[in-house]
Motif scaffolding. Sequence first.
Motif, PDB file in Angstrom:
ATOM      1  N   GLU A 121      88.108  72.790  60.557  1.00 24.20           N
ATOM      2  CA  GLU A 121      88.241  73.792  59.656  1.00 24.20           C
ATOM      3  C   GLU A 121      86.901  74.040  58.783  1.00 24.20           C
ATOM      4  N   ALA A 122      86.245  73.087  58.415  1.00 23.52           N
ATOM      5  CA  ALA A 122      84.976  73.218  57.409  1.00 23.52           C
ATOM      6  C   ALA A 122      83.681  73.621  58.546  1.00 23.52           C
ATOM      7  N   THR A 123      83.915  73.120  59.798  1.00 22.21           N
ATOM      8  CA  THR A 123      82.798  73.516  60.550  1.00 22.21           C
ATOM      9  C   THR A 123      83.144  75.043  60.937  1.00 22.21           C
ATOM     10  N   TRP A 124      84.298  75.379  61.365  1.00 20.25           N
ATOM     11  CA  TRP A 124      84.857  76.719  61.476  1.00 20.25           C
ATOM     12  C   TRP A 124      84.334  77.675  60.400  1.00 20.25           C
ATOM     13  N   GLY A 125      84.419  77.249  59.331  1.00 18.66           N
ATOM     14  CA  GLY A 125      84.351  77.990  58.189  1.00 18.66           C
ATOM     15  C   GLY A 125      82.694  78.295  58.236  1.00 18.66           C
ATOM     16  N   THR A 126      81.639  77.497  58.621  1.00 21.43           N
ATOM     17  CA  THR A 126      80.474  77.657  58.579  1.00 21.43           C
ATOM     18  C   THR A 126      80.069  78.693  59.796  1.00 21.43           C
ATOM     19  N   TYR A 127      80.621  78.516  60.881  1.00 21.47           N
ATOM     20  CA  TYR A 127      80.539  79.415  62.034  1.00 21.47           C
ATOM     21  C   TYR A 127      80.844  80.734  61.691  1.00 21.47           C
ATOM     22  N   GLN A 128      82.023  81.064  60.945  1.00 20.90           N
ATOM     23  CA  GLN A 128      82.420  82.385  60.425  1.00 20.90           C
ATOM     24  C   GLN A 128      81.415  83.219  59.546  1.00 20.90           C
ATOM     25  N   ASP A 151      70.715  76.671  52.804  1.00 22.73           N
ATOM     26  CA  ASP A 151      70.587  75.395  51.667  1.00 22.73           C
ATOM     27  C   ASP A 151      71.834  74.794  51.584  1.00 22.73           C
ATOM     28  N   SER A 152      72.865  75.380  51.832  1.00 18.05           N
ATOM     29  CA  SER A 152      73.911  74.654  51.421  1.00 18.05           C
ATOM     30  C   SER A 152      74.368  73.359  52.488  1.00 18.05           C
ATOM     31  N   LEU A 153      73.857  73.357  53.617  1.00 19.29           N
ATOM     32  CA  LEU A 153      73.949  72.614  54.720  1.00 19.29           C
ATOM     33  C   LEU A 153      72.809  71.555  54.485  1.00 19.29           C
ATOM     34  N   THR A 154      71.956  71.670  53.612  1.00 21.01           N
ATOM     35  CA  THR A 154      70.734  70.778  53.466  1.00 21.01           C
ATOM     36  C   THR A 154      71.279  69.497  52.580  1.00 21.01           C
ATOM     37  N   ARG A 155      72.207  69.795  51.644  1.00 20.75           N
ATOM     38  CA  ARG A 155      72.438  68.808  50.867  1.00 20.75           C
ATOM     39  C   ARG A 155      74.032  68.767  50.518  1.00 20.75           C
ATOM     40  N   GLY A 156      74.418  67.681  49.971  1.00 19.16           N
ATOM     41  CA  GLY A 156      75.893  67.385  49.565  1.00 19.16           C
ATOM     42  C   GLY A 156      76.925  67.627  50.832  1.00 19.16           C
ATOM     43  N   ILE A 157      76.606  67.567  52.151  1.00 13.29           N
ATOM     44  CA  ILE A 157      77.450  67.703  53.257  1.00 13.29           C
ATOM     45  C   ILE A 157      77.855  66.062  53.607  1.00 13.29           C
ATOM     46  N   PRO A 158      79.264  65.808  53.450  1.00 12.92           N
ATOM     47  CA  PRO A 158      79.647  64.572  53.861  1.00 12.92           C
ATOM     48  C   PRO A 158      79.029  63.930  55.242  1.00 12.92           C
ATOM     49  N   LEU A 164      78.101  69.522  61.314  1.00 11.08           N
ATOM     50  CA  LEU A 164      77.505  70.259  60.534  1.00 11.08           C
ATOM     51  C   LEU A 164      76.206  69.836  59.924  1.00 11.08           C
ATOM     52  N   ARG A 165      75.921  68.593  59.868  1.00 15.81           N
ATOM     53  CA  ARG A 165      74.769  67.807  59.026  1.00 15.81           C
ATOM     54  C   ARG A 165      73.721  67.958  60.413  1.00 15.81           C
ATOM     55  N   LYS A 166      73.846  68.059  61.508  1.00 14.73           N
ATOM     56  CA  LYS A 166      73.014  68.476  62.773  1.00 14.73           C
ATOM     57  C   LYS A 166      72.773  69.749  62.809  1.00 14.73           C
ATOM     58  N   LEU A 167      73.672  70.627  62.466  1.00 23.37           N
ATOM     59  CA  LEU A 167      73.470  72.107  62.658  1.00 23.37           C
ATOM     60  C   LEU A 167      72.564  72.379  61.437  1.00 23.37           C
ATOM     61  N   GLY A 168      72.991  71.940  60.219  1.00 28.33           N
ATOM     62  CA  GLY A 168      72.021  72.162  59.071  1.00 28.33           C
ATOM     63  C   GLY A 168      70.245  71.597  59.330  1.00 28.33           C
ATOM     64  N   ARG A 169      70.162  70.410  59.982  1.00 24.02           N
ATOM     65  CA  ARG A 169      68.782  70.113  60.226  1.00 24.02           C
ATOM     66  C   ARG A 169      68.239  71.114  61.275  1.00 24.02           C
ATOM     67  N   THR A 170      68.636  71.788  62.230  1.00 26.02           N
ATOM     68  CA  THR A 170      68.340  72.628  63.184  1.00 26.02           C
ATOM     69  C   THR A 170      67.967  73.889  62.397  1.00 26.02           C
ATOM     70  N   LEU A 171      68.904  74.451  61.700  1.00 26.86           N
ATOM     71  CA  LEU A 171      68.701  75.778  61.096  1.00 26.86           C
ATOM     72  C   LEU A 171      67.489  75.833  60.069  1.00 26.86           C
ATOM     73  N   THR A 172      67.525  74.489  59.259  1.00 28.86           N
ATOM     74  CA  THR A 172      66.512  74.322  58.180  1.00 28.86           C
ATOM     75  C   THR A 172      64.955  74.432  58.904  1.00 28.86           C
ATOM     76  N   GLN A 173      64.823  73.762  60.149  1.00 32.54           N
ATOM     77  CA  GLN A 173      63.794  73.617  60.813  1.00 32.54           C
ATOM     78  C   GLN A 173      63.296  75.181  61.462  1.00 32.54           C
ATOM     79  N   ARG A 174      64.141  75.959  61.705  1.00 29.47           N
ATOM     80  CA  ARG A 174      63.816  77.393  62.078  1.00 29.47           C
ATOM     81  C   ARG A 174      64.264  78.441  61.216  1.00 29.47           C
ATOM     82  N   ALA A 175      64.568  78.102  59.957  1.00 33.02           N
ATOM     83  CA  ALA A 175      65.063  79.030  58.746  1.00 33.02           C
ATOM     84  C   ALA A 175      64.107  80.220  58.820  1.00 33.02           C
ATOM     85  N   THR A 176      62.790  80.342  58.994  1.00 30.76           N
ATOM     86  CA  THR A 176      61.895  81.270  58.615  1.00 30.76           C
ATOM     87  C   THR A 176      61.986  82.224  59.924  1.00 30.76           C
ATOM     88  N   ASP A 177      62.134  81.473  61.026  1.00 27.67           N
ATOM     89  CA  ASP A 177      62.507  82.428  62.232  1.00 27.67           C
ATOM     90  C   ASP A 177      63.754  83.193  62.310  1.00 27.67           C
TER      91      ASP A 177
END
Length: 235
Positions: A121-128, A151-158, A164-177
């Motif tokens: 459910e948590a991952t689905w919420g991020t996707y949506q 920003d929310s995926l870079t901190r406080g993710i269990p 979600l933690r892996k997705l957060g790292r990927t999105l952070t690396q390409r955030a500017t693009d």
Amino acid sequence: MVEGRSKAVFKQWLAARPKEWSRQIEVVAMDGFAGFKTATAEELTHAVPVMDPFHVVRLAGDALDRARQRVQQDTLGHRGHSGDPLYGVRRTLHTGASFLTEKQTARLDAVFAVEEHVEVEATWGTYQRIVAAYREPDRKLGKFIIQHLIDSLTRGIPGTLIELRKLGRTLTQRATDILAFFDHPGTSNGPTEAINGRLEHLRTSALRFRNITHYIARSLLETGGFTSALHPRLR
């Protein structure tokens, strides 16, 4: 078409283009392959790289699928079978929330009511949220939603939310693009992906077809590249 898929191949191809042609390039739409980004940065220093929304949504969708498969395995001890709750909603999970029917919503509510499915459910919420950001008519608001999400995926993710933690790292690396899309609306490599889809179909039917010159010719025929030569009136 050129042989190979790497930073070096793309960089060499860009370097061989006429300078006048290169100077006209303002925006480069691309997928998540880092080699394309670095080659672009080195050869087209003035151009803005934009990560295509399709690929960003697919990253989130892949994370959702992996979370569903992992939880499925952890709770039932096997891959999804017909009749398994999570397997039964595998396609519905990828439907935009605003397009869900009452029946689909009820099925998702039933699945999410199970405590063991909270990570899905948590991952689905991020996707949506990502899908909603790209569908938001107000580009500034859409950009804000994506920025806040990254920003929310870079901190406080269990730690249990592995995907979600892996997705957060990927999105952070390409955030500017990723965010650059909202400053350059309409940027898309969709036409390239459409052609690539035709080429993938060709490749599956070509079997051991390996001569690069013949392959290029076949590919041009498959995607309409010879249309003007074969049908002068369509020029």
